[in-house]
Design a protein around this motif. Structure first.
Motif, short mmCIF file in Angstrom:
data_model
loop_
_atom_site.label_atom_id
_atom_site.label_comp_id
_atom_site.label_asym_id
_atom_site.label_seq_id
_atom_site.Cartn_x
_atom_site.Cartn_y
_atom_site.Cartn_z
N SER A 149 1.04 -0.95 -0.13
CA SER A 149 0.01 -0.11 0.28
C SER A 149 0.85 1.23 -0.03
CB SER A 149 -0.91 0.58 1.27
OG SER A 149 -0.10 -0.50 2.41
N GLU A 162 0.36 0.15 -10.77
CA GLU A 162 -0.73 -0.98 -10.30
C GLU A 162 -0.77 -2.38 -10.79
OE1 GLU A 162 -3.99 1.03 -11.28
OE2 GLU A 162 -3.52 2.73 -10.05
N GLY A 260 -3.10 -3.72 -4.19
CA GLY A 260 -2.16 -3.06 -4.45
C GLY A 260 -0.84 -2.29 -5.69
#
Length: 295
Positions: A149, A162, A260
């Motif tokens: 994160s 991503e 995440g």
């Protein structure tokens, strides 16, 4: 009262010990014994009249005084190294130590090392891989790339890519998968993040039952097992474009699960060096170029 003359060698030993986070690793870098490192640190502490390190259950920890002294010495030794190199007529080479998540290293960074060398010839990049567990200062690193994160205490971070997760498997297994429910008939290969498969099934509105099977701490190992037909793995497909393109792996369903991103991080306690700045600039440009090309 006159200030004590501080020996340069002891200051250098302290700087290396701080950067490495270990007397043992400092001794290895300096090519001396651990006892010699301990002696120099004790001598410096005696002259300064303060403690620079304290020992805890988790290992060697710098005191407030040690953290105050370190960045000044680090910058000073870096400056001396550059000036001495210039006087000796050598190229100004800076060493940059980066810890990289193994999946990101193999799936993105290593194929682009040639481009990095061409763009930043003055940086000696040293890459060590890890399975997402890394302590930058304790392991003597300047920066690290890991998945998550990005909210790591005491660190500044830059989001890179991503990496949503999707099921992948060998082509002969993919031919037997018509709906997500069919996945239940095959071994589901798991990572140490146990919530991934339940979350993916929840996103597809498929009831999930408990599964048993091997648990691995490496997405690369999961990919190899999946390619060998040992089951279905849930992987960040952006990092496995080559085996997917070669047909070794197949993505049977388009449904993906955002869990995440990959982040570049560095300690907020240390000044950002020129080599770190150049790496940040280079990787940002490379990623932006890839995003633009895919639009």
């Amino acid at each position: 009262m006159d200030r004590p003359d501080l020996p340069l060698n002891a200051l250098r030993v302290f700087e290396v010990a701080m950067r490495q986070g270990s007397f043992t690793k400092a001794a290895t870098e300096l090519r001396v014994t651990q006892a010699a490192v301990s002696h120099q640190i004790a001598r410096l502490e005696d002259l300064l009249g303060v403690k620079l390190f304290s020992r805890h259950a988790q290992g060697l920890v710098a005191t407030d005084e040690g953290r105050l002294l370190f960045p000044i010495l680090e910058q000073g030794f870096d400056a001396m190294s550059r000036v001495l190199g210039s006087l000796q007529g050598t190229r100004d080479i800076e060493v940059l130590n980066i810890g990289v998540n193994t999946t990101f290293a193999l799936g993105w960074l290593l194929p682009r090392l040639g481009a990095f060398r061409a763009a930043c010839p003055g940086i000696d990049l040293r890459v060590s891989t890890h399975n997402n567990r890394v302590e930058i200062l304790r392991e003597g690193l300047d920066m690290a790339i890991r998945f998550g994160s990005g909210g790591w205490s005491g660190h500044d971070t830059l989001p890179l890519i991503e990496a949503p997760l999707s099921p992948v498997c060998a082509p002969h297994l993919a031919a037997q998968l018509q709906t997500p429910t069919d996945l239940m008939r095959f071994p589901l290969l798991r990572s140490y993040r146990s919530a991934e498969w339940p979350a993916w099934f929840a996103a597809t509105d498929v009831p999930f039952t408990a599964i048993l099977g091997p648990v691995l701490d490496s997405s690369v190992a999961l990919a190899e097992l999946a390619a060998a037909g040992e089951g279905i793995a849930l992987l960040p497909v952006a990092m496995f474009e080559r085996p997917l393109g070669e047909g070794r792996l197949f993505r049977p369903f388009a449904q993906s699960l955002p869990m995440g991103s990959y982040y570049l991080g560095w300690s907020s306690e240390r000044a950002v060096s020129k080599s770190m700045e150049r790496f940040i600039s280079w990787i940002s440009t490379e990623i932006e170029s890839g995003v633009t090309a895919n639009k």
